[in-house]
Design a protein around this motif. Structure first.
Motif, PDB file in Angstrom:
ATOM      1  N   ILE A 169       0.814  -1.225   0.000  1.00 53.83           N
ATOM      2  CA  ILE A 169       0.000   0.000   0.000  1.00 53.83           C
ATOM      3  C   ILE A 169       0.843   1.268   0.000  1.00 53.83           C
ATOM      4  N   ARG A 170       1.970   1.246   0.740  1.00 49.73           N
ATOM      5  CA  ARG A 170       2.899   2.380   0.736  1.00 49.73           C
ATOM      6  C   ARG A 170       4.311   1.846   0.529  1.00 49.73           C
ATOM      7  N   GLU A 171       5.208   2.731   0.094  1.00 47.40           N
ATOM      8  CA  GLU A 171       6.556   2.295  -0.264  1.00 47.40           C
ATOM      9  C   GLU A 171       7.257   1.611   0.916  1.00 47.40           C
ATOM     10  N   VAL A 189     -12.140   9.210   4.521  1.00 48.33           N
ATOM     11  CA  VAL A 189     -12.474  10.324   3.625  1.00 48.33           C
ATOM     12  C   VAL A 189     -11.227  10.783   2.864  1.00 48.33           C
ATOM     13  N   GLN A 190     -10.057  10.555   3.437  1.00 49.06           N
ATOM     14  CA  GLN A 190      -8.736  10.847   2.838  1.00 49.06           C
ATOM     15  C   GLN A 190      -8.348  12.318   2.866  1.00 49.06           C
ATOM     16  N   SER A 191      -9.292  13.212   2.534  1.00 46.85           N
ATOM     17  CA  SER A 191      -8.972  14.648   2.524  1.00 46.85           C
ATOM     18  C   SER A 191     -10.254  15.441   2.767  1.00 46.85           C
ATOM     19  N   GLY A 233     -11.335   6.966  10.554  1.00 46.22           N
ATOM     20  CA  GLY A 233     -11.086   7.312   9.151  1.00 46.22           C
ATOM     21  C   GLY A 233      -9.648   7.085   8.758  1.00 46.22           C
ATOM     22  N   ASP A 234      -9.384   7.284   7.465  1.00 46.65           N
ATOM     23  CA  ASP A 234      -8.009   7.311   6.946  1.00 46.65           C
ATOM     24  C   ASP A 234      -7.803   8.673   6.294  1.00 46.65           C
ATOM     25  N   PHE A 235      -6.603   9.217   6.471  1.00 47.86           N
ATOM     26  CA  PHE A 235      -6.251  10.507   5.854  1.00 47.86           C
ATOM     27  C   PHE A 235      -4.905  10.416   5.185  1.00 47.86           C
ATOM     28  N   TYR A 241       1.438  10.920   1.834  1.00 48.05           N
ATOM     29  CA  TYR A 241       1.275  10.357   0.498  1.00 48.05           C
ATOM     30  C   TYR A 241       2.568   9.671   0.062  1.00 48.05           C
ATOM     31  N   SER A 242       2.415   8.472  -0.462  1.00 43.25           N
ATOM     32  CA  SER A 242       3.563   7.691  -0.914  1.00 43.25           C
ATOM     33  C   SER A 242       3.330   7.318  -2.377  1.00 43.25           C
ATOM     34  N   ILE A 243       4.295   7.657  -3.218  1.00 43.97           N
ATOM     35  CA  ILE A 243       4.140   7.398  -4.657  1.00 43.97           C
ATOM     36  C   ILE A 243       4.080   5.893  -4.907  1.00 43.97           C
TER      37      ILE A 243
HETATM   38  N1  5AD Z   1       0.061   6.790   0.080  1.00 41.46           N
HETATM   39  C1  5AD Z   1      -0.347   6.993   1.351  1.00 41.46           C
HETATM   40  N2  5AD Z   1      -1.406   6.375   1.883  1.00 41.46           N
HETATM   41  C2  5AD Z   1      -2.107   5.537   1.105  1.00 41.46           C
HETATM   42  N3  5AD Z   1      -3.201   4.800   1.344  1.00 41.46           N
HETATM   43  C3  5AD Z   1      -3.484   4.103   0.224  1.00 41.46           C
HETATM   44  N4  5AD Z   1      -2.614   4.385  -0.738  1.00 41.46           N
HETATM   45  C4  5AD Z   1      -1.741   5.276  -0.227  1.00 41.46           C
HETATM   46  C5  5AD Z   1      -0.610   5.962  -0.737  1.00 41.46           C
HETATM   47  N5  5AD Z   1      -0.206   5.802  -2.001  1.00 41.46           N
HETATM   48  C6  5AD Z   1      -3.933   4.838   2.606  1.00 41.46           C
HETATM   49  C7  5AD Z   1      -5.370   5.326   2.399  1.00 41.46           C
HETATM   50  C8  5AD Z   1      -6.159   4.061   2.560  1.00 41.46           C
HETATM   51  C9  5AD Z   1      -5.324   3.304   3.560  1.00 41.46           C
HETATM   52  C10 5AD Z   1      -5.581   1.837   3.610  1.00 41.46           C
HETATM   53  O1  5AD Z   1      -3.996   3.546   3.141  1.00 41.46           O
HETATM   54  O2  5AD Z   1      -5.668   6.247   3.404  1.00 41.46           O
HETATM   55  O3  5AD Z   1      -7.469   4.298   3.016  1.00 41.46           O
END
Ligand code: 5AD
Ligand code: SF4
Length: 469
Positions: free
Chosen positions: A72-74, A295-297, A333-335, A367-369
């Motif tokens: 999901i993230r680097e 909601v993320q943002s 939530g997730d942000f 945020y992770s590419i």
């Molecule tokens: N970068 C950061 N966070 C991410 N998520 C998903 N992809 C990325 C990313 N590229 C987070 C989102 C998602 C949670 C499982 O992981 O918030 O809801």
């Protein structure tokens, strides 16, 4: 979350264990990532148990190491390679001593990187994706012949049909709260997310399979089930009444199963939160008053760039409707901070939304590419230092809300499902309806009991409670 899933107790299920070269087969399982990976590791464990494996809780004792990975993230993905580096050294040493070590990589990194994993880490014998792990025993058999095996297609057959049902003893060993996958994959294509590529298209498991798995869990002493899906509230299927059901109807039916006293589900998308599900929250005491609704943002501009397909105001309105149906519901939530193009003003909108909604808890990420996702090609990436600063501010706000929620709970009388021993032998840990760990005196009951308690004080890792008169 990282965790070795299979306990020596479940391993003993292997009983007479198949022998290879005079030795029983021993597997160590390491799980990274989400709850679905935990569930998948359990199911792979079931398949390996049937194949004669015993599970062990150290790498040193194992002749097979199975790593279930997260992409999901680097950072999550990179952890796998450092682990593989350590395993390469161990394998070399084993070979020098006349032994061997097999390594299998499963999960979302396996799906995303496929054969590239073996190129980068030749210690790996088997690479197997989340939709093919029912073929794991077969892949291992091939690998034992010296072939490296990569299984990452999206097969037409249902993997669950190819997996053994979990033996009752293994269910009991895993505890009184269990996961049950009802849905997999995602068709939403948020521009930051790898899930649609690693887990594939959205698929719902049929009602009869879900019900029979839930009944098996209940008859083995499970009292709480958490329904899993990357987009769990998009679940749909044909019900016993021949009508198309959504998650609300499914939960209603699951609540009628004897022994299932508590139901949760995760993770939901705001767009799929339909009336039937909100009504289930209103009507069903079995459906716990806790909802993970990312909601993320809080910025409409960023939500659009993320392809979330809803606005901040629509989300807030939805939360109001859910709270009207179930006033004591705790929201999580997730942000993501620092999505490409996120300005200070966009970030302030996120802070504002958090203040407005007031979360019981939330997960926050920089945020992770992710290669292959649209976000990776956006040219307005945010500076790392800015992300760090925003993350800290958001976390402070959410931690404050979580602590305030804990304080609010003091004095409330709640039902607690006792799940496991506490750190001190005279304590047990249970979960409140709002998913908080609650510590009580072990004399108040035994694991599997649901007891009525009054929350007395908030602690650092959970709440404390005493029996309610
Ligand atoms: N970068 C950061 N966070 C991410 N998520 C998903 N992809 C990325 C990313 N590229 C987070 C989102 C998602 C949670 C499982 O992981 O918030 O809801
Ligand atoms: Fe990823 Fe969830 Fe968006 Fe699907 S809905 S793409 S799983 S963040």
């Amino acid at each position: 979350m990282t965790q070795a899933i299979l306990t020596p107790d479940t391993a003993s299920e292997a009983g007479d264990g198949t022998q290879i070269g005079g030795q029983s087969k021993k597997v160590f399982v390491k799980t990274y990532g989400c709850q679905m990976n935990v569930y998948d590791s359990e199911r792979m464990g079931d398949a390996l148990t049937r194949d004669g494996y015993q599970t062990v809780d150290t790498v040193e004792a194992a002749d097979l190491v199975l790593i279930n990975t997260c992409h999901i993230r680097e950072k999550a993905a990179e952890k796998v390679y450092s682990q593989l580096g350590r395993l390469a050294k161990l394998k070399k040493q084993r070979k020098a001593d006349g032994g061997d070590l097999m390594v299998a990589v499963a999960g979302c990194v396996a799906q995303a990187e496929g054969r590239e994993i073996i190129r980068r880490a030749p210690v790996v014998n088997v690479v197997i994706g989340p939709q093919t792990y029912h073929r794991l025993p077969e892949a291992l058999a091939k690998a034992r012949q010296g072939e490296s095996v990569v299984e990452t297609d999206f097969p037409t057959e249902d993997k669950f049909d190819g997996l053994p049902t979990t033996p009752e003893k293994a269910i009991r060993a895993r505890g009184v709260a269990a996961f049950l996958t009802v849905q997999e994959g995602c068709d939403k294509f948020c521009t930051f997310c790898v899930v649609p590529y690693t887990r594939g298209a959205e698929v719902s498991r049929p009602v009869d399979r879900i019900l029979s798995e839930a009944e098996r869990l209940a008859s083995a002493g499970v009292r709480e089930i958490t329904l899993l899906g990357q987009n769990v509230n998009a679940w749909h299927g044909k019900g016993a009444d021949d009508r198309e059901w959504g998650l609300g109807e499914l939960v209603r039916r699951l609540a009628t199963i004897d022994g299932i006293d508590r139901i949760r589900y995760t993770t939901s998308h705001p767009r799929d939160m339909d009336d039937a599900l909100i009504e289930a929250h209103r009507d069903l005491p079995e459906l716990m008053p806790y909802l993970h609704l990312p909601v993320q943002s809080g910025s409409d501009r960023i939500l659009k760039a993320m392809n979330r397909r809803h606005t901040a105001a629509e989300y807030v309105k939805l939360v109001e409707r859910i709270r009207a149906a179930r006033p004591d519901i705790a929201l999580s939530g997730d942000f993501i901070v620092g999505f490409p193009g996120e300005t200070d003003a966009d970030f302030e909108d996120t802070m504002q939304l958090v203040r407005e909604v007031n979360y019981a808890s939330a997960f926050t990420f920089k945020y992770s590419i992710r290669p292959g996702t649209p976000g990776a090609d956006m040219d307005n990436q945010v500076d790392e230092a800015v992300k760090t600063e925003r993350l800290a501010r958001l976390q402070d706000l959410i931690n404050e809300q979580t602590r305030a929620f804990g304080r609010e709970c003091v004095g409330r009388t709640v039902d607690l499902l006792l799940e496991k021993p506490g750190r001190n032998t005279d304590q047990l840990i249970g979960r409140s309806p709002w998913l908080q760990p609650v510590i009580v005196d072990a004399k108040l009951g035994k694991i599997g009991d649901i007891i009525r308690v009054r929350i007395t004080q908030p602690g650092t890792t959970g709440l404390f409670a005493e029996i309610a008169e």
